[in-house]
Design a protein around this motif. Structure first.
Motif, short mmCIF file in Angstrom:
data_model
loop_
_atom_site.label_atom_id
_atom_site.label_comp_id
_atom_site.label_asym_id
_atom_site.label_seq_id
_atom_site.Cartn_x
_atom_site.Cartn_y
_atom_site.Cartn_z
N ILE A 133 0.88 -1.05 -0.05
CA ILE A 133 0.11 -0.07 -0.05
C ILE A 133 0.93 1.23 0.02
O ILE A 133 1.59 1.34 0.95
CB ILE A 133 -1.02 -0.07 1.29
N MET A 134 0.81 2.10 -1.18
CA MET A 134 1.57 3.20 -1.01
C MET A 134 0.88 4.39 -0.27
O MET A 134 -0.35 4.55 -0.26
CB MET A 134 1.73 3.87 -2.67
N LEU A 135 1.73 5.16 0.38
CA LEU A 135 1.11 5.88 1.58
C LEU A 135 1.93 7.14 1.16
O LEU A 135 2.95 7.24 1.67
CB LEU A 135 1.32 5.62 3.03
N THR A 136 1.38 8.42 0.68
CA THR A 136 2.25 9.46 0.17
C THR A 136 1.55 10.77 0.00
O THR A 136 0.01 10.78 -0.09
CB THR A 136 2.75 8.91 -1.39
N ALA A 137 2.19 11.80 -0.16
CA ALA A 137 1.63 13.02 -0.32
C ALA A 137 1.29 13.29 -1.89
O ALA A 137 0.55 14.33 -2.10
CB ALA A 137 2.66 14.23 0.09
N LEU A 138 1.91 12.36 -2.79
CA LEU A 138 1.54 12.59 -3.90
C LEU A 138 0.23 11.88 -4.42
O LEU A 138 0.13 10.85 -4.64
CB LEU A 138 2.58 11.95 -4.98
N GLY A 139 -0.79 12.65 -4.47
CA GLY A 139 -2.24 12.24 -4.53
C GLY A 139 -2.84 12.40 -5.89
O GLY A 139 -3.97 11.91 -6.21
N ALA A 140 -2.29 13.14 -6.89
CA ALA A 140 -2.83 13.33 -8.34
C ALA A 140 -3.21 11.91 -8.90
O ALA A 140 -2.46 11.05 -8.49
CB ALA A 140 -2.18 14.19 -9.28
N VAL A 141 -4.07 12.10 -9.67
CA VAL A 141 -4.27 10.61 -10.50
C VAL A 141 -3.28 10.31 -11.14
O VAL A 141 -2.88 8.95 -11.21
CB VAL A 141 -5.54 10.95 -11.75
N GLU A 142 -2.37 10.97 -11.97
CA GLU A 142 -1.14 10.46 -12.46
C GLU A 142 -0.15 9.91 -11.55
O GLU A 142 0.33 8.92 -11.84
CB GLU A 142 -0.54 11.63 -13.41
N ASP A 143 -0.14 10.37 -10.30
CA ASP A 143 0.83 9.87 -9.22
C ASP A 143 0.30 8.58 -8.85
O ASP A 143 1.08 7.65 -8.53
CB ASP A 143 0.93 10.87 -8.24
N ARG A 144 -1.09 8.38 -8.74
CA ARG A 144 -1.53 7.33 -8.27
C ARG A 144 -1.30 6.12 -9.10
O ARG A 144 -1.03 4.98 -9.04
CB ARG A 144 -3.03 7.49 -7.84
N ILE A 145 -1.55 6.45 -10.48
CA ILE A 145 -1.32 5.37 -11.68
C ILE A 145 0.17 5.06 -11.45
O ILE A 145 0.59 3.95 -11.84
CB ILE A 145 -1.85 5.85 -12.90
N ASP A 146 1.20 6.04 -11.45
CA ASP A 146 2.39 5.83 -11.40
C ASP A 146 2.88 4.60 -10.19
O ASP A 146 3.80 3.92 -10.58
CB ASP A 146 3.38 7.03 -11.40
N GLY A 147 2.28 4.96 -9.22
CA GLY A 147 2.54 4.15 -7.81
C GLY A 147 2.05 2.71 -8.49
O GLY A 147 2.65 1.62 -7.91
N LEU A 148 0.98 2.58 -9.10
CA LEU A 148 0.46 1.07 -9.19
C LEU A 148 1.30 0.66 -10.39
O LEU A 148 1.40 -0.77 -10.24
CB LEU A 148 -1.01 1.31 -9.71
N GLU A 149 1.81 1.34 -11.29
CA GLU A 149 2.77 0.78 -12.21
C GLU A 149 3.99 0.20 -11.66
O GLU A 149 4.51 -0.82 -12.22
CB GLU A 149 3.01 2.04 -13.27
N HIS A 150 4.48 0.82 -10.57
CA HIS A 150 5.55 0.02 -9.86
C HIS A 150 5.32 -1.02 -9.20
O HIS A 150 6.26 -1.70 -8.58
CB HIS A 150 6.10 1.05 -8.99
N GLY A 151 4.07 -1.58 -8.95
CA GLY A 151 3.50 -2.45 -8.51
C GLY A 151 2.71 -2.67 -6.96
O GLY A 151 2.65 -3.64 -6.39
N ALA A 152 2.30 -1.39 -6.87
CA ALA A 152 1.51 -1.34 -5.46
C ALA A 152 0.28 -1.90 -5.79
O ALA A 152 -0.48 -1.95 -6.99
CB ALA A 152 1.41 0.09 -5.14
N ASP A 153 -0.39 -2.51 -4.56
CA ASP A 153 -1.78 -3.16 -4.76
C ASP A 153 -2.69 -1.89 -4.44
O ASP A 153 -3.86 -2.17 -4.74
CB ASP A 153 -2.01 -3.95 -3.64
N ASP A 154 -2.53 -0.99 -3.67
CA ASP A 154 -3.54 -0.05 -3.34
C ASP A 154 -2.71 1.20 -3.12
O ASP A 154 -1.29 1.22 -3.01
CB ASP A 154 -3.96 -0.34 -1.81
N TYR A 155 -3.35 2.44 -2.91
CA TYR A 155 -2.66 4.05 -2.96
C TYR A 155 -3.58 4.72 -1.93
O TYR A 155 -4.85 4.76 -2.31
CB TYR A 155 -2.60 4.41 -4.28
N LEU A 156 -2.92 5.18 -0.93
CA LEU A 156 -3.77 6.13 -0.01
C LEU A 156 -2.83 7.47 -0.03
O LEU A 156 -1.74 7.49 0.51
CB LEU A 156 -3.75 5.37 1.41
#
Length: 232
Positions: free
Chosen positions: A80-103
């Motif tokens: 689960i990515m926990l981060t200050a980067l909350g834009a849609v593009e940042d969320r997609i980028d985190g998922l591309e790196h292999g995260a299962d979820d993003y908060l």
């Protein structure tokens, strides 16, 4: 959630790290708190937490690099990515790196706990051992959580495995992104871009030519349909 759930929280903000670890410990989780990416990388050489709660911007080793490394070495660990980067593009980028979820920060502790529970529940439910089955060139052994394509074992993350098994169990059925989000992620609401990213990653592993899919088809304006008939 049972006390046997092990969570590693990697966060360089001392206040956030203390608050999150204290909150989760107070609710029965086993928690390891780590303040930088390099220390987390060293611990993860031997530790295998059920869930990794990971800040993206870390000293030493970035959260993105750590996510990729964990995906390669411990595919059953949910991230689960926990981060200050909350834009849609940042969320997609985190998922591309292999995260299962993003908060995104700021966040509510209870929501983090519910998301941890959801990824653990989905992972454990998927480990229940029903009968192995085949569909087209794909063979699935749910007991070992392994899938083969034409005799070659596939390398899948936890979420990719769960998504693929759901598709394999629903052949030739058009599934909306909301259907997939609900059944695979266990969310009644959320960003459907999460599904889009995971479908793209799955296609890269199952399709001979991902740009022109044969198995996992897009039904425009509706969702996705998995088939082995059209591929034949």
């Amino acid at each position: 959630m049972e006390a046997s759930v092990e969570v590693m929280v990697v966060e360089d903000d001392a206040t956030v790290l203390a608050v999150v670890t204290d909150y989760l410990r107070g609710r029965g989780y086993g928690v390891t708190g780590v303040a930088d990416g390099r220390a987390a990388r060293d611990l993860l050489r031997t530790a295998r937490p059920d869930v990794l709660v990971l800040d993206r911007m870390l000293p030493g080793v970035s959260g993105d690099d750590l996510c990729r490394q964990v995906r390669a070495s411990a595919p059953l660990t949910s991230i689960i990515m926990l981060t200050a980067l909350g834009a849609v593009e940042d969320r997609i980028d985190g998922l591309e790196h292999g995260a299962d979820d993003y908060l995104a920060k700021p966040f509510v502790l209870r929501e983090l706990r519910l998301r941890i529970d959801a990824v653990v529940r989905r992972s454990r439910n998927a480990r229940v051992a029903p009968t192995p089955f085949e569909l087209g060139p794909f063979r699935v052994d749910p007991a070992s959580r392994r899938i083969w394509l034409g005799g070659t074992e596939m390398t899948l993350t936890t979420r990719e495995y769960e998504l693929f098994v759901f598709l394999l169990r629903n052949p030739d059925r058009t599934l909306t992104r909301d259907d997939i989000l609900r059944e695979v992620w266990g969310w009644s609401f959320g960003q459907t871009s999460t599904v889009t990213v995971h479908v793209r990653r799955l296609r890269e592993k199952i399709e001979p030519e991902p740009r022109y899919p044969r198995y996992l088809l897009t039904e425009w304006g509706q969702g996705y349909r998995f088939t082995v008939e059209d591929a034949a």
